[in-house]
Structure formats: C-alpha cells, structure tokens
Design a protein around this motif. Structure first.
Motif, mmCIF file in Angstrom:
data_model
loop_
_atom_site.group_PDB
_atom_site.id
_atom_site.type_symbol
_atom_site.label_atom_id
_atom_site.label_comp_id
_atom_site.label_asym_id
_atom_site.label_seq_id
_atom_site.Cartn_x
_atom_site.Cartn_y
_atom_site.Cartn_z
ATOM 1 N N GLU A 3 11.673 102.270 -5.304
ATOM 2 C CA GLU A 3 10.637 102.128 -4.381
ATOM 3 C C GLU A 3 10.202 103.422 -4.312
ATOM 4 O O GLU A 3 9.824 104.741 -5.019
ATOM 5 C CB GLU A 3 11.576 101.772 -3.307
ATOM 6 N N THR A 5 7.594 106.381 -1.720
ATOM 7 C CA THR A 5 7.576 105.929 -0.451
ATOM 8 C C THR A 5 6.548 108.021 -0.637
ATOM 9 O O THR A 5 6.730 108.434 -0.997
ATOM 10 C CB THR A 5 9.059 106.538 0.336
ATOM 11 N N ALA A 142 11.585 103.173 5.839
ATOM 12 C CA ALA A 142 11.228 101.683 6.310
ATOM 13 C C ALA A 142 9.807 101.293 6.423
ATOM 14 O O ALA A 142 8.723 102.142 5.434
ATOM 15 C CB ALA A 142 11.313 101.882 8.399
ATOM 16 N N GLY A 143 9.355 99.875 5.490
ATOM 17 C CA GLY A 143 8.668 99.317 5.053
ATOM 18 C C GLY A 143 7.682 99.953 3.836
ATOM 19 O O GLY A 143 6.925 100.169 3.027
ATOM 20 N N CYS A 144 8.644 100.477 3.114
ATOM 21 C CA CYS A 144 8.904 101.236 1.581
ATOM 22 C C CYS A 144 9.134 100.036 0.662
ATOM 23 O O CYS A 144 8.784 98.660 1.042
ATOM 24 C CB CYS A 144 9.935 102.583 1.126
ATOM 25 N N VAL A 145 7.575 99.896 -0.719
ATOM 26 C CA VAL A 145 7.668 98.783 -1.704
ATOM 27 C C VAL A 145 8.925 99.275 -2.296
ATOM 28 O O VAL A 145 8.952 100.334 -2.953
ATOM 29 C CB VAL A 145 6.362 99.788 -2.179
#
Length: 166
Positions: A3, A5, A142-145
C-alpha cells in the motif's frame, strides 16, 4: 499486499508490504530445543502429522525479507514491512533491522521472536521486531490504496502495473 501512503506534499509516499501466509512455526525437537519448522530438517514430524512439506518453507520468507530490506526503497527510508504467518501471527519489522544473511541465524532470530514476542537491538533502545495485534488494517493509514499479489491473479508487466498506480 502493498500500500502507498502520503504524509504531506513534501514527503514521498511510504510503501507498506505485508508478506502473508509465511511459514514460520516453532517445533520442539527430541533434544528439547526449539527450532523453526522446515521441510528439510523435520520430515518425520511433517509426515507424522500429515503435513505437506511444500507448506513448511521458512527459507522463502527469509529470502523475501532480505530482498526487501536490501532494496533502494528501504535504504531511502520509505518501506515498512509486516509479515503474517500461517498461524495468523502478525510481525512488524523496524525499518533499520538487518536480516541475518544465513538461514540458521534467521531461524534462531524467528524462534526468539515467537517466544518473547519482541526482539530488541543489542543496545536495548529500539525494538527491531515485534508481534503486533491483528488485523493489519489497524496498522495502516485510513483510506490507503492497497494492492494484492497472487499467483492466481491477473498477470501484468511491471510497467503496466506501475502505469495504473495513482
């Protein structure tokens, strides 16, 4: 699983890698010592319990960790590594940890970690390896790909995959 960030506009994105289903399991030998279960040294234990020797390969996790921590991404301080075992134990690696080059030393380090739940640096200031609580999502922003890699997934060239990243 990896992921990306971003902290702010000046800081480049940090990559978090989760090595999932790693084969790190402790076994007590006849001599009473604890070792990392592997298919080369513990064939009799595996056959006795009806386990597939292909699933007991901690040397693969060792090679993957060496490749990650030797990478330019880690040298730049932009890599965070987690490892989850087949027994669902989640391990966090400090970015400055040096993975032992020999498998024997790596196995000893993992046995120490799985018994004591953390490994400190020789000077005792930093915790280099520690067992952390599951799920992995609580350690990610939060909201990471997130991207998952599997032998069963769609095949992409590295260039095509990189072109799809945000």
């Amino acid at each position: 699983m990896a992921e990306l960030t971003t902290n702010d506009e000046q800081t480049p994105p940090k990559v978090t890698v989760l090595l999932d289903l790693a084969s790190l399991e402790i076994v007590k030998t006849r001599k009473g010592e604890f070792q990392l279960l592997n298919s080369d040294d513990h064939r009799s234990i595996l056959s006795k319990h009806g386990r597939d020797p292909k699933e007991c390969r901690p040397d693969i996790a060792h090679q993957e960790l060496m490749a990650l921590f030797d990478s330019p991404l880690n040298k730049a301080g932009q890599l965070q590594v987690y490892l989850r075992t087949r027994q669902n134990v989640l391990i966090q690696f400090h970015p400055s940890v040096r993975i032992p080059r020999t498998y024997k030393r790596f196995a000893g380090l993992m046995v120490q970690l799985l018994h004591k739940l953390k490994v400190r640096a020789a000077d005792g200031r930093e915790t280099l390896l520690k067992v952390v609580k599951n799920p992995i999502g609580r350690h990610l922003p939060a909201g990471c790909v997130m991207y998952g890699f599997s032998v069963k997934g769609d095949r992409y060239t590295p260039q095509a995959f990189a072109a799809q990243m945000p």
